[in-house]
Design an enzyme around this catalytic site. Structure first.
Site, PDB file in Angstrom:
ATOM      1  N   LYS A 161      -5.550  20.243   2.980  1.00 37.04           N
ATOM      2  CA  LYS A 161      -4.650  20.942   2.042  1.00 37.04           C
ATOM      3  C   LYS A 161      -3.289  21.137   2.689  1.00 37.04           C
ATOM      4  O   LYS A 161      -3.164  21.260   3.918  1.00 37.04           O
ATOM      5  CB  LYS A 161      -5.214  22.292   1.592  1.00 37.04           C
ATOM      6  CG  LYS A 161      -5.328  23.389   2.669  1.00 37.04           C
ATOM      7  CD  LYS A 161      -4.067  24.225   2.884  1.00 37.04           C
ATOM      8  CE  LYS A 161      -4.151  25.047   4.159  1.00 37.04           C
ATOM      9  NZ  LYS A 161      -2.919  25.456   4.746  1.00 37.04           N
ATOM     10  N   ASP A 184      -9.514  29.628   2.696  1.00 33.98           N
ATOM     11  CA  ASP A 184      -9.142  28.335   2.113  1.00 33.98           C
ATOM     12  C   ASP A 184     -10.342  27.546   1.587  1.00 33.98           C
ATOM     13  O   ASP A 184     -10.164  26.507   0.947  1.00 33.98           O
ATOM     14  CB  ASP A 184      -8.458  27.446   3.176  1.00 33.98           C
ATOM     15  CG  ASP A 184      -7.141  28.005   3.664  1.00 33.98           C
ATOM     16  OD1 ASP A 184      -6.536  28.833   2.962  1.00 33.98           O
ATOM     17  OD2 ASP A 184      -6.704  27.596   4.766  1.00 33.98           O
TER      18      ASP A 184
HETATM   19  P1  ATP Z   1      -5.997  27.129   8.741  1.00 32.89           P
HETATM   20  O1  ATP Z   1      -4.652  26.664   8.251  1.00 32.89           O
HETATM   21  O2  ATP Z   1      -7.058  27.206   7.670  1.00 32.89           O
HETATM   22  O3  ATP Z   1      -5.995  28.321   9.624  1.00 32.89           O
HETATM   23  P2  ATP Z   1      -5.902  25.007  10.658  1.00 32.89           P
HETATM   24  O4  ATP Z   1      -5.746  23.701   9.970  1.00 32.89           O
HETATM   25  O5  ATP Z   1      -4.684  25.560  11.320  1.00 32.89           O
HETATM   26  O6  ATP Z   1      -6.548  25.991   9.654  1.00 32.89           O
HETATM   27  P3  ATP Z   1      -8.488  24.276  11.651  1.00 32.89           P
HETATM   28  O7  ATP Z   1      -8.437  22.850  12.060  1.00 32.89           O
HETATM   29  O8  ATP Z   1      -9.110  24.577  10.360  1.00 32.89           O
HETATM   30  O9  ATP Z   1      -7.021  24.891  11.743  1.00 32.89           O
HETATM   31  O10 ATP Z   1      -9.253  25.052  12.819  1.00 32.89           O
HETATM   32  C1  ATP Z   1      -8.890  26.238  13.428  1.00 32.89           C
HETATM   33  C2  ATP Z   1      -9.915  26.561  14.510  1.00 32.89           C
HETATM   34  O11 ATP Z   1     -11.222  26.666  13.937  1.00 32.89           O
HETATM   35  C3  ATP Z   1     -10.035  25.473  15.565  1.00 32.89           C
HETATM   36  O12 ATP Z   1      -9.199  25.747  16.647  1.00 32.89           O
HETATM   37  C4  ATP Z   1     -11.510  25.477  15.969  1.00 32.89           C
HETATM   38  O13 ATP Z   1     -11.724  26.156  17.169  1.00 32.89           O
HETATM   39  C5  ATP Z   1     -12.232  26.232  14.855  1.00 32.89           C
HETATM   40  N1  ATP Z   1     -13.211  25.370  14.138  1.00 32.89           N
HETATM   41  C6  ATP Z   1     -14.481  25.653  13.912  1.00 32.89           C
HETATM   42  N2  ATP Z   1     -15.089  24.658  13.235  1.00 32.89           N
HETATM   43  C7  ATP Z   1     -14.183  23.711  13.034  1.00 32.89           C
HETATM   44  C8  ATP Z   1     -14.206  22.438  12.384  1.00 32.89           C
HETATM   45  N3  ATP Z   1     -15.299  21.942  11.820  1.00 32.89           N
HETATM   46  N4  ATP Z   1     -13.061  21.743  12.378  1.00 32.89           N
HETATM   47  C9  ATP Z   1     -11.928  22.250  12.913  1.00 32.89           C
HETATM   48  N5  ATP Z   1     -11.858  23.430  13.536  1.00 32.89           N
HETATM   49  C10 ATP Z   1     -12.971  24.168  13.604  1.00 32.89           C
END
Ligand code: ATP
Length: 320
Positions: free
Chosen positions: A30, A157
């Protein structure tokens, strides 16, 4: 104001029986076309008004029958992401099992393309894909509303990533309603930075900047302008209405993202914005050829770890 996102035959089909073979679910990343961060609530979350938009950059979760609950993975984050109960995939599996009285037994495999901690909600996407895959593998019979509640309990989300398309999110982002019908593709260039940004740290930086009177809150006027722009289906009008309150905090923590945005604009993008909490930046193009040209230009500047193109809106977590 809102139009249905899916026609009836496109809606997420609730499985009626357990699947025997593997269930493979593809789930998009997203971006936020508008992200207004309101005050901090008593529960520690900020009140949000956001316009989510699902783009064609996908993770894939495959669920197979198994004697225990296991997770393997390949792609982005392999070797770094935890594969234990800290992973949102296993948290989603255990939550769905507990809620429906099923034994939490499955072999799960993640093929990950969405950068970790990139502001593209990859972890939430994987949780959404897991709910949809195991719902089908186990034939749980949970209703759509119950699935949405489970999704919201896993992360703000997650409900959007089950739904997909373009949707207005309120509350802490977990209450979603579709805002756009199919047929108006937008073309994006996705510039992936080295390393991630922690979403809680970006919120904390925004709170600090606001307390010091230094935050730039471009989304404070609300999403109406963006929603009206989407109805016009003109990328120039949409580009002018993109707004993200978290951008100033992301730029404060990672000033080099300013160079990335400048480079994308120099390369001819209509608009460039930090995606969610960053550090990924996304650029809007006129069409797919224009996007490919901007991507090539940005790659040549070697400012980003990876540059890719993706159109939106696309459907949420769906079995293939
Ligand atoms: P958001 O914008 O929803 O906060 P993001 O895109 O910045 O998300 P994500 O990749 O969703 O970040 O992940 C944030 C943290 O969640 C990662 O640093 C990781 O430690 C933890 N995490 C747990 N499970 C997962 C997964 N399946 N994929 C990615 N990260 C995960």
């Amino acid at each position: 104001m809102t139009e249905p996102l899916f026609t009836d035959d496109e809606e997420y089909e609730r499985p009626k029986m357990a699947a025997h073979g593997p269930v493979r679910v593809r789930v998009p990343a997203k971006i936020n076309l508008h992200l207004q961060v309101g005050p901090l609530r008593r529960d520690g979350f900020h009140e949000l008004t956001t316009v989510y938009h699902a783009i064609a950059l996908y993770d894939e979760v495959t669920a197979r029958r198994g004697d225990t609950l296991t997770l393997t993975m390949e792609g982005e984050g392999a070797g770094v992401l935890p594969l234990d109960d800290d992973n949102l995939i296993l948290r989603a599996a255990r939550m769905l099992a507990k809620q429906t009285g099923h034994d939490p037994l499955a072999r799960l495999h993640l093929r990950k393309q969405i950068p970790v901690a990139g502001g593209l909600a990859g972890g939430s996407a994987d949780a959404a894909a897991t709910l949809v895959a195991l719902d089908q593998l186990w034939g749980t019979g949970v209703g759509r509303d119950e699935l949405a509640e489970l999704a919201a309990a896993l992360g703000s989300d997650v409900p959007f990533l089950v739904l997909g398309g373009t949707a207005l999110g309120t509350g802490r982002g977990e209450r979603v309603s579709p805002v756009l019908a199919h047929g108006s593709a937008l073309h994006w260039v996705v510039a992936v930075a080295d390393g991630g940004l922690s979403t809680p740290e970006v919120y904390a930086e925004l709170d600090r900047l606001r307390a010091a009177g230094r935050a730039d809150d471009p989304a404070s006027a609300g999403p109406e302008r963006l929603l009206a722009a989407l109805r016009q289906r003109d990328p120039d009008v949409v580009g002018a209405a993109l707004a993200n309150d978290m951008q100033s905090a992301a730029l404060s923590l990672r000033p080099e993202l300013g160079d990335t945005i400048e480079a994308g604009m120099d390369a001819g993008a209509i608009a460039g914005i930090v995606s969610g909490s960053g550090p990924t930046c996304v650029f809007l193009a006129q069409d797919s050829r224009h996007a490919a040209g901007i991507a090539e230009d940005l790659r040549g500047r070697e400012l980003c770890r990876d540059v890719t193109v993706a159109h939106g809106p696309v459907a949420g977590a769906r079995a293939q």
